[in-house]
Design an enzyme around this catalytic site. Structure first.
Site, PDB file in Angstrom:
ATOM      1  N   HIS A   1     -10.499 -34.950  -5.959  1.00  0.00           N
ATOM      2  CA  HIS A   1     -10.035 -33.696  -5.538  1.00  0.00           C
ATOM      3  C   HIS A   1      -8.593 -33.641  -5.924  1.00  0.00           C
ATOM      4  CE1 HIS A   1     -10.916 -29.592  -3.891  1.00  0.00           C
ATOM      5  NE2 HIS A   1      -9.513 -29.862  -3.337  1.00  0.00           N
TER       6      HIS A   1
ATOM      7  N   ALA B   1      -7.601 -22.169  -6.381  1.00  0.00           N
ATOM      8  CA  ALA B   1      -8.566 -22.271  -7.398  1.00  0.00           C
ATOM      9  C   ALA B   1      -9.809 -21.198  -7.022  1.00  0.00           C
ATOM     10  CB  ALA B   1      -9.152 -23.466  -7.972  1.00  0.00           C
TER      11      ALA B   1
ATOM     12  N   THR C   1      -4.888 -24.151  -7.224  1.00  0.00           N
ATOM     13  CA  THR C   1      -5.814 -25.325  -7.098  1.00  0.00           C
ATOM     14  C   THR C   1      -6.494 -25.205  -5.623  1.00  0.00           C
ATOM     15  OG1 THR C   1      -5.577 -27.739  -6.830  1.00  0.00           O
ATOM     16  CG2 THR C   1      -3.748 -26.435  -5.930  1.00  0.00           C
ATOM     17  N   SER C   2      -7.596 -25.806  -5.552  1.00  0.00           N
ATOM     18  CA  SER C   2      -8.493 -25.964  -4.486  1.00  0.00           C
ATOM     19  C   SER C   2      -8.727 -24.667  -3.809  1.00  0.00           C
ATOM     20  CB  SER C   2      -7.992 -26.915  -3.339  1.00  0.00           C
ATOM     21  OG  SER C   2      -8.909 -27.212  -2.460  1.00  0.00           O
ATOM     22  N   SER C   3      -8.240 -24.325  -2.622  1.00  0.00           N
ATOM     23  CA  SER C   3      -8.502 -23.192  -2.065  1.00  0.00           C
ATOM     24  C   SER C   3      -8.094 -21.924  -2.953  1.00  0.00           C
ATOM     25  CB  SER C   3      -7.828 -23.107  -0.752  1.00  0.00           C
ATOM     26  OG  SER C   3      -7.964 -21.395  -0.242  1.00  0.00           O
TER      27      SER C   3
END
Length: 429
Positions: free
Chosen positions: A292, A155, A151-153
């Site tokens: 987010h 991802a 997830t996020s970084s």
């Protein structure tokens, strides 16, 4: 104008809140078994000093899958272990989980340096690859069932790992990320505002070339990709969703027009490319109004990977032939230079379920299969037979199975003239 330090501080605060919220939303009671998260040291080449956490369930499948779960900025491997359901699902299905953990101050994965964006170039991807190798040396991991998510970084790192190591990872699931290479910088910065704001827009070919240039000369199969993004993402803006679709459809030689669209739940739009089934080559889920801080649906990622199934049997089950003419085969070729991909859809048009299948066809001269997905293929040229794998052996009446392969060619990019399923001739669509 905010300094780089201030931007990273704000990003960390935002993602910490997002990560904590995700963890709170998806945290599950600790497993009743004795299995526990364990830190592994000295696991191999590790140029950026990552930490490795390993989860091995009490009951491991005979040929277990392996999943790498990457955390968000300011996060950690243990936070992803406790805040998502991947370990609980491993208890159920017998796969092994690796949770890498960043030690640099931002706790963000390196998805921007030139070293990270090429195979064996250095930095975090090399360390994560060492973790995978460590597990494979100690457990009978099925090489066809190695996956990554985050997830996020994390991802973003999922995108990077699929680009750097397409021969290792068979698929990825990116929750609120950006395309491979979008965050690239050359000044040592970890942050790329233009990409984060959704202002890095490229053609599918340009995005695909970034991935292909990470491992020049590689001609094997490319990973499948599942992409999740909220339309109200305030940290990594929503245009990054469409740019990832463009990238991974192009990498896999697919059209950017979806083969299938539905709404799995209110506010969600799901599109599939290169197939219509649950293991289509690219699957993208747009989440209306979601920020987010999106929910991480571990079960849907595991379903996409095919990890929610038992290990393939050592001997093939007997096949049930469909009535003559009671099957249909769709076959779509996407070709370039001396390569091509073929997306194949097998539909059971009879009123009887097919249990175990093989699809026979003859490739045009000069075509040679270099890799495939959702089936085994033998031989690689001439008269080929594609056989089911464990998770798609049954085709119900009216149901379909999506398979495909990548091949080289010497100029003839045509399709087979006919297909037979379990010995019965199919209608070609």
């Amino acid at each position: 104008m905010l300094s780089r330090r201030s931007r990273l501080r704000l990003l960390g605060a935002a993602l910490a809140a997002a990560g904590l919220a995700v963890g709170a939303a998806l945290a599950v009671p600790g497993p009743a078994s004795a299995a526990a998260l364990t830190e592994v040291t000295n696991f191999g080449t590790n140029p950026s000093n990552l930490r490795m956490y390993l989860y091995v369930p009490d009951t491991v499948a005979a040929r277990p899958g392996l999943l790498v779960v990457n955390h968000y900025c300011t996060g950690s491997g243990p936070a992803m272990y406790s805040g998502t359901q991947f370990a609980a699902l491993a208890d159920r299905y017998g796969y092994i989980v690796v949770y890498p953990s960043v030690t640099r101050s931002s706790k963000c994965f390196d998805v921007s340096s030139p070293q990270a964006l090429r195979r064996d170039g250095g930095s975090d991807p090399v360390g994560i690859k060492s973790m995978v190798d460590y597990v494979r040396q100690r457990y009978p991991v099925d090489s066809q069932r190695i996956f990554t998510t985050g997830t996020s970084s994390g991802a973003m790192m999922t995108n990077v790992l699929l680009g750097d190591y397409p021969d290792v990872f068979r698929a990825g699931a990116a929750f609120a990320g950006v395309p491979f290479g979008c965050f690239a910088t050359t000044n040592g910065s970890e942050w790329n505002s233009e990409c984060a704001n959704g202002q890095v827009l490229k053609t599918p070919q340009q995005w695909g070339d970034l991935v292909r240039n990470a491992y020049p000369g590689y001609t094997g199969p490319r990973p499948r990709m599942q992409i999740w993004h909220g339309t109200n993402d305030e940290t990594l803006r929503y245009p990054n969703f469409g740019e990832q679709i463009d990238q991974w459809t192009n990498v896999n030689g697919l059209s950017q027009t979806p083969a299938y669209t539905d709404s799995p739940q209110a506010g969600y739009t799901r599109t599939r490319y290169g197939g219509t089934g649950g293991t289509a080559t690219v699957e993208a889920i747009s989440m209306q109004g979601v920020t987010h801080n999106l929910p991480v649906d571990a079960a849907q990622a595991i379903r996409f990977f095919g990890l929610d199934s038992t290990t393939p049997p050592t001997t093939a089950p007997p096949t049930t032939p469909p009535p003559s003419g009671a099957c249909r085969v769709g076959y779509v070729v996407n070709a370039w230079n001396n390569g091509l991909t073929a997306a194949v859809t097998i539909t059971n048009t009879s009123t009887t379920a097919i249990n175990g299948w093989n699809l026979a066809f003859t490739l045009p001269g000069g075509q040679t299969i270099t890799g495939g997905w959702n089936a085994t293929y033998s031989p690689s040229s001439g008269a080929v037979t594609a056989r089911n794998v464990s998770y798609n052996a049954s085709i119900p009446p009216g149901g379909s199975v999506d398979i495909g392969f990548q091949a080289t060619h010497t100029g003839n990019t045509g399709r087979p003239a006919s297909f037979t399923l379990n010995g019965s001739t199919c209608t070609a669509a």
